[in-house]
Write a protein that holds these residues in place. Structure first.
Motif, PDB file in Angstrom:
ATOM      1  N   ALA A 176      -2.923  -4.439   6.460  1.00  0.00           N
ATOM      2  CA  ALA A 176      -2.340  -3.500   5.660  1.00  0.00           C
ATOM      3  C   ALA A 176      -3.349  -2.394   5.168  1.00  0.00           C
ATOM      4  O   ALA A 176      -3.227  -1.329   5.325  1.00  0.00           O
TER       5      ALA A 176
ATOM      6  N   ILE B 199      -2.736   1.228   6.237  1.00  0.00           N
ATOM      7  CA  ILE B 199      -2.017   2.371   5.483  1.00  0.00           C
ATOM      8  C   ILE B 199      -2.845   3.127   4.522  1.00  0.00           C
ATOM      9  O   ILE B 199      -2.651   4.420   4.315  1.00  0.00           O
TER      10      ILE B 199
ATOM     11  N   ARG C  29      -2.763   6.994   4.754  1.00  0.00           N
ATOM     12  CA  ARG C  29      -2.528   7.883   3.805  1.00  0.00           C
ATOM     13  C   ARG C  29      -3.579   9.106   3.725  1.00  0.00           C
ATOM     14  O   ARG C  29      -3.295  10.237   3.409  1.00  0.00           O
TER      15      ARG C  29
ATOM     16  N   ARG D 254       7.427   7.011  -5.853  1.00  0.00           N
ATOM     17  CA  ARG D 254       8.376   5.811  -5.592  1.00  0.00           C
ATOM     18  C   ARG D 254       9.398   5.736  -6.350  1.00  0.00           C
ATOM     19  O   ARG D 254       9.608   5.043  -7.578  1.00  0.00           O
TER      20      ARG D 254
ATOM     21  N   ARG E 141       2.565   7.997  -8.339  1.00  0.00           N
ATOM     22  CA  ARG E 141       1.241   7.279  -8.241  1.00  0.00           C
ATOM     23  C   ARG E 141       0.175   7.984  -7.732  1.00  0.00           C
ATOM     24  O   ARG E 141       0.342   8.592  -6.623  1.00  0.00           O
TER      25      ARG E 141
ATOM     26  N   TYR F 154      -8.743   1.350  -5.288  1.00  0.00           N
ATOM     27  CA  TYR F 154      -8.464   1.627  -3.713  1.00  0.00           C
ATOM     28  C   TYR F 154      -9.415   2.224  -3.132  1.00  0.00           C
ATOM     29  O   TYR F 154      -9.489   2.333  -1.811  1.00  0.00           O
TER      30      TYR F 154
ATOM     31  N   ASP G  93       1.159   1.162  -8.034  1.00  0.00           N
ATOM     32  CA  ASP G  93       1.629  -0.117  -7.144  1.00  0.00           C
ATOM     33  C   ASP G  93       2.492  -1.168  -7.690  1.00  0.00           C
ATOM     34  O   ASP G  93       3.410  -1.670  -7.437  1.00  0.00           O
TER      35      ASP G  93
END
Ligand SMILES: NC(=O)C1=CN([C@@H]2O[C@H](COP(=O)(O)OP(=O)(O)OC[C@H]3O[C@@H](n4cnc5c(N)ncnc54)[C@H](O)[C@@H]3O)[C@@H](O)[C@H]2O)C=CC1
Ligand SMILES: CC(C)CC(=O)C(=O)O
Length: 327
Positions: free
Chosen positions: A75, A79, A83, A93, A114, A121, A224
């Motif tokens: 993942a 992802i 992004r 979200r 977020r 990240y 998250d």
């Protein structure tokens, strides 16, 4: 006008819920889509050695918007670059409770805004000696201001009175100190009302009194985790959609992962993915159609059929068909 939509189902239940969202979009009158499918995730990595093939990147870069299901172990290799490909700086979200569901907190309506580009990240990790590892957390003034601008605008446009800036500046004095100062300055400049909250205590308050919160502006990892926590308040990960918003492009995905514990059984809840498709409709300017999809999902959640995560025994296909009937 035809909108080209990149569709990347990925792994596990991504393969089950993504077609459900496409079926719903196809059922909407008056909007033309051209769906083009791309591969990404564990399965394609096993075949080709690459979890995110160049063709899939290009597909997402060139499309008007992307629908992404979920990836498994790969993942973070799928992802996070996707992004970036769509230039997303905000991950939106919404966590809402729905009538008729037996939720821990039935009066919840919170939107987590977020930061979507930095923090841990950035993936800057190293093993500096055996048994000693580090992770560099990047927080910049520009990205913090940008997410705060987006969050305050979102609150205003969507009539949320409560804005909270989440941080942990008592420990991460430099990095979250900067996030807190930059985000607060945006609130001051706009003469907006807002609160700030240490994210540990905020987690408790969200569980006990979610009705006190509206828009929560968060650094990346906090957003998250707090949004997953809020999923638990409203009925689970099968209900939380998200939008990755960039200046010119965007990607829509459920908050959940590939759910290997139920993958292949045809019982994944498609609501999060269908609600992500509703956010895609909003993004393309089809607000009325987005609202219609949300109303149809709400109605099916209220009256059934429901998948097992919500106490029912319906399949993904049963729920999808019911949503399309409602539409
Ligand atoms: N954006 C992405 O692609 C993400 C991928 N992952 C990946 O997914 C895999 C599994 O991770 P987990 O931590 O288990 O998270 P998960 O979100 O896949 O599953 C957590 C729990 O929620 C349930 N669940 C999730 N979505 C559901 C749905 N639509 N309907 C019914 N039940 C649902 C699952 O059955 C499981 O019990 C890992 O390999 C992880 O790396 C995890 C999070 C995000
Ligand atoms: C596997 C991760 C990349 C999922 C996650 O943490 C996220 O949604 O940002």
């Amino acid at each position: 006008m035809t909108h080209e939509i990149a569709v990347i189902p990925g792994d596990g239940i991504g393969q089950e819920v993504t077609p459900a969202a496409v079926e719903v979009l196809e059922a909407i009158d008056g909007v033309d889509f051209d769906f083009v499918e791309g591969e990404a995730g564990d399965a394609v990595k096993e075949e080709t050695g690459d979890a995110l093939p160049e063709e899939t990147r290009e597909l997402a870069a060139d499309a008007d918007a992307t629908l992404f299901g979920a990836a498994g172990e790969t993942a973070a290799d799928v992802i996070l670059p996707l992004r970036q490909v769509v230039g997303s700086f905000a991950n939106v979200r919404p966590a809402r409770s729905y009538p008729g569901l037996d939720a821990v907190q039935p009066d919840t309506d919170i939107v987590f805004i977020r930061e979507n580009t930095e923090g841990v990240y950035k993936g800057i990790e190293s093993e500096i000696s055996e048994g000693v590892t580090t992770c560099t957390r990047v927080i910049t003034e520009d990205a913090s201001e940008k997410i705060a601008e987006y969050g305050f605008s979102y609150a205003k446009q969507n009539s949320y009175d409560d804005v909270t800036i989440a941080h942990k500046a008592n420990v991460m004095r430099t990095t979250d100190g900067l996030f807190l100062d930059a985000a607060s300055a945006v609130g001051e400049d706009r003469d907006a009302s807002y609160d700030t909250a240490l994210m540990d205590a905020l987690a408790m308050h969200l569980v006990m009194n979610p009705q006190d919160y509206g828009v929560v502006i968060c650094p990346n990892l906090a957003g998250d985790m707090l949004s997953d926590l809020a999923a638990g308040l409203v009925g689970g990960l099968g209900l939380l959609p998200s939008a990755n918003i960039g200046e010119e492009n965007a990607l829509f995905e459920p908050v959940h992962g590939s759910a290997p514990d139920i993958a292949g059984e045809g019982i994944a809840n498609p609501s999060a993915m269908i609600l992500s498709a509703a956010m895609l409709l909003d993004h393309l300017g089809y607000d009325e159609q987005g609202d219609a999809v949300r109303t149809a999902v709400e109605s099916v959640l209220d009256s059934g059929p429901r998948t097992p995560d919500l106490g029912g025994d319906a399949s993904t296909e049963d729920v999808t068909a019911a949503v399309i009937d409602e539409l």
